[in-house]
Design a protein around this motif. Sequence first.
Motif, PDB file in Angstrom:
ATOM      1  N   ARG B  99       0.829  -1.223   0.000  1.00  0.00           N
ATOM      2  CA  ARG B  99       0.000   0.000   0.000  1.00  0.00           C
ATOM      3  C   ARG B  99       0.857   1.263   0.000  1.00  0.00           C
ATOM      4  O   ARG B  99       0.353   2.353  -0.250  1.00  0.00           O
ATOM      5  N   LEU B 110      -5.964  -1.227 -16.489  1.00  0.00           N
ATOM      6  CA  LEU B 110      -7.075  -0.459 -15.899  1.00  0.00           C
ATOM      7  C   LEU B 110      -8.304  -1.354 -15.830  1.00  0.00           C
ATOM      8  O   LEU B 110      -8.458  -2.272 -16.636  1.00  0.00           O
ATOM      9  N   HIS B 111      -9.155  -1.063 -14.877  1.00  0.00           N
ATOM     10  CA  HIS B 111     -10.390  -1.820 -14.746  1.00  0.00           C
ATOM     11  C   HIS B 111     -11.361  -1.300 -15.805  1.00  0.00           C
ATOM     12  O   HIS B 111     -11.755  -0.137 -15.767  1.00  0.00           O
ATOM     13  N   SER B 113     -14.449  -1.612 -16.437  1.00  0.00           N
ATOM     14  CA  SER B 113     -15.802  -1.129 -16.117  1.00  0.00           C
ATOM     15  C   SER B 113     -15.793   0.110 -15.225  1.00  0.00           C
ATOM     16  O   SER B 113     -16.846   0.616 -14.858  1.00  0.00           O
ATOM     17  N   LEU B 114     -14.606   0.588 -14.881  1.00  0.00           N
ATOM     18  CA  LEU B 114     -14.505   1.818 -14.082  1.00  0.00           C
ATOM     19  C   LEU B 114     -14.041   2.961 -14.982  1.00  0.00           C
ATOM     20  O   LEU B 114     -13.225   2.762 -15.880  1.00  0.00           O
ATOM     21  N   GLN B 118     -12.686   6.766 -11.553  1.00  0.00           N
ATOM     22  CA  GLN B 118     -12.901   5.675 -10.600  1.00  0.00           C
ATOM     23  C   GLN B 118     -11.663   4.782 -10.490  1.00  0.00           C
ATOM     24  O   GLN B 118     -11.324   4.307  -9.410  1.00  0.00           O
ATOM     25  N   MET B 121      -9.415   6.573  -8.265  1.00  0.00           N
ATOM     26  CA  MET B 121      -9.915   6.532  -6.881  1.00  0.00           C
ATOM     27  C   MET B 121      -9.549   5.217  -6.191  1.00  0.00           C
ATOM     28  O   MET B 121      -9.385   5.165  -4.974  1.00  0.00           O
ATOM     29  N   MET B 122      -9.422   4.150  -6.976  1.00  0.00           N
ATOM     30  CA  MET B 122      -9.036   2.861  -6.375  1.00  0.00           C
ATOM     31  C   MET B 122      -7.662   2.942  -5.721  1.00  0.00           C
ATOM     32  O   MET B 122      -7.363   2.203  -4.791  1.00  0.00           O
ATOM     33  N   GLY B 123      -6.838   3.843  -6.241  1.00  0.00           N
ATOM     34  CA  GLY B 123      -5.520   4.048  -5.644  1.00  0.00           C
ATOM     35  C   GLY B 123      -5.598   4.730  -4.296  1.00  0.00           C
ATOM     36  O   GLY B 123      -4.635   4.710  -3.518  1.00  0.00           O
ATOM     37  N   GLN B 125      -8.711   4.434  -2.313  1.00  0.00           N
ATOM     38  CA  GLN B 125      -9.600   3.646  -1.441  1.00  0.00           C
ATOM     39  C   GLN B 125      -8.857   2.557  -0.691  1.00  0.00           C
ATOM     40  O   GLN B 125      -9.300   2.123   0.370  1.00  0.00           O
ATOM     41  N   VAL B 126      -7.735   2.111  -1.241  1.00  0.00           N
ATOM     42  CA  VAL B 126      -6.983   1.041  -0.584  1.00  0.00           C
ATOM     43  C   VAL B 126      -6.495   1.485   0.796  1.00  0.00           C
ATOM     44  O   VAL B 126      -6.297   0.666   1.693  1.00  0.00           O
ATOM     45  N   ARG B 171      -3.179   6.649 -11.234  1.00  0.00           N
ATOM     46  CA  ARG B 171      -3.606   5.682 -10.211  1.00  0.00           C
ATOM     47  C   ARG B 171      -2.436   5.293  -9.311  1.00  0.00           C
ATOM     48  O   ARG B 171      -2.591   5.137  -8.096  1.00  0.00           O
TER      49      ARG B 171
END
Lengths: 391, 242
Positions: B99, B110-111, B113-114, B118, B121-123, B125-126, B171
């Motif tokens: 982390r 990359l995801h 569906s995001l 978004q 943002m995953m970077g 939210q972890v 990200r």
Amino acid sequence: MTALLGAIMGRLPIGWLQLIHSKTRLAAAMAGVAFANILVLVQLGIMGSLNNSILISYDLLDADIMISAENANTLTEGDNVARQRMFQALAVPGVQSALPFYVATADWERADGETTAFTTFGIDPKGAAFLNEELAPFVPLLRLRDTAVVDRGARGVDPDTLASISPGNPLRFEVSGVTLSAVDTMVGGGGFAGDGYMLVSDQTFHRIFANRSTGAPDHILVKIAADADPDAVLARLQAQFDGTGLRVRGFQDAALEDQAYQTTERPTGLIFGFGVVIGILVGIVIVYQILSTDVADHLAEYATFKAMGYGQSMFLGIVLEQAVILGILGFVPGVIVSWLLYEMLGAVTGLPVELTVATTAAVFAGTIIACLVSGAIATRRLAAADPADLF
Amino acid sequence: MDAPVHTPALPVVAAPPSIRVAGLNHWFGTGEARKQALFDVDLTVGAGSLTVLMGPSGSGKTTVLTLMGCLRDVQDGSVELLGHELNGAREADLVLYRRRLGFIFQAHNLHESLTARQNVMMGLQVHGHDNEAVQRKAAAHILSALGLDDRLDYLPGNLSGGQKQRVAVARALVGNPAIVFADEPTAALDKESGMTVVRILKELGRQRGTTTMMVTHDNRILELADRIVTMEDGRIVKDTAP
């Protein structure tokens, strides 16, 4: 929806976003879950109609205790009971009244060449108290020989013909060489054993079934005195007939035992029960296949999340989130289509098929659990998401 | 086993090291198929530096990167990352160490569906802190800095290769990592975009002390590196400052 799910979960609803990203796959997944739901609901509906149809027979009667032959697993099966047992029962303290009850299936060969099988109750006209409130008023009509009250929902019979029946406009028809006059109609319904019900006097019953003896009814119905302890009376009767090859049961217990026997020991019940299990298994396999394919398709993305420091619980959360959403989205069309099928099935067969709230709730809970189980199994594929492979 | 190769003297690093590798050996496969990929690798990387790892395919540079990035278990030798020994570390600890790192992959990963925002943002939210509004704002800020302010809500499928790579960079950097591991980060970018990404990494090193370890074959960016480490056959054969 995305915002709502995000607020509920406290993170981006990745599972939901993944599902809606591919509309075709989502539609296929929903169809799969809906299919499994329809499979289960229809099987349960038929099984429920079997249960209901068994109880209808008992609901038409009003008794506290039933004395039957030991091998009488259902109302129409088993040996007869000697009529003299009724007099022995009447001598037991706490017994208010008793009635010999005759039941058999009478086939009416209609003018169109088809047959309607009436489950026929033969009742002594003096025993009106042993019929339910709706049937009891018909008893005076049965005092006349060869009169009958027939089921207005009888399968295969023209509904208009049945609706036109009245004491002033009886329907004459022949059963076993006896011409009967149907003078009124009652509410019954088709079941698995018969197409409807017919109520006649015991005398008429023996004219239809000439080989049956008045001294050998199928069951003896007993009513308990209002001031007597039902359990004590039942125990006394059981003691009275101990070792005589008879079963003495509370009337409701007899109904439930009949139901249990027909659903768990007869092929019909077993087949539909097996159908429910197959439906559940099919549902689990379908959802597992969908989720496991989805995991496989996103393996590199999951591996990236692993590299970023996300733990296993996050991936489990995504897959289970998808499982629950699929369960809900598939359940709605599944229930709607099942309800339509219930209506069709009821109309075509005359079976008492009913989609109850309890069944719907149970299937919904089962769907969610099955989806979660599928999701949990599918997460095993996540182990293959190795972030080191990303380089 | 091949004879060990003496590695050249390392330059003196002024800042405390972010990464210290000593006597690192690594093997792939088992039994007869077991093959040694790294041979007695020693490397110390100072905080805030931009180190480029070069070498032909199969030279071991990616293996070194994945070992330093807590993505593989250290089999033999020592890898010390931000003061933590990775050899023998528990999986749960490795997850926590990761982390503090940022990863930029050649295939952006990359995801799908995001949206761009978004994904970034995953970077954040972890780390489990900051509310969504703050995360959205931070993601938009860094994407704007990378020239993607008009692509915030685009799905990766609607972005060009270069744009996707810039989202992947955003990200990796949005969580303010202590170390960034980058594998050919400029491969999908034109010269200008590639230089922009490397300048950002360089600037992060200067301002925040972010260390960057970069595997690349892109000679255009060598002039910005603080240090160039060259590997061959699982060994460091050259270690220079440009």
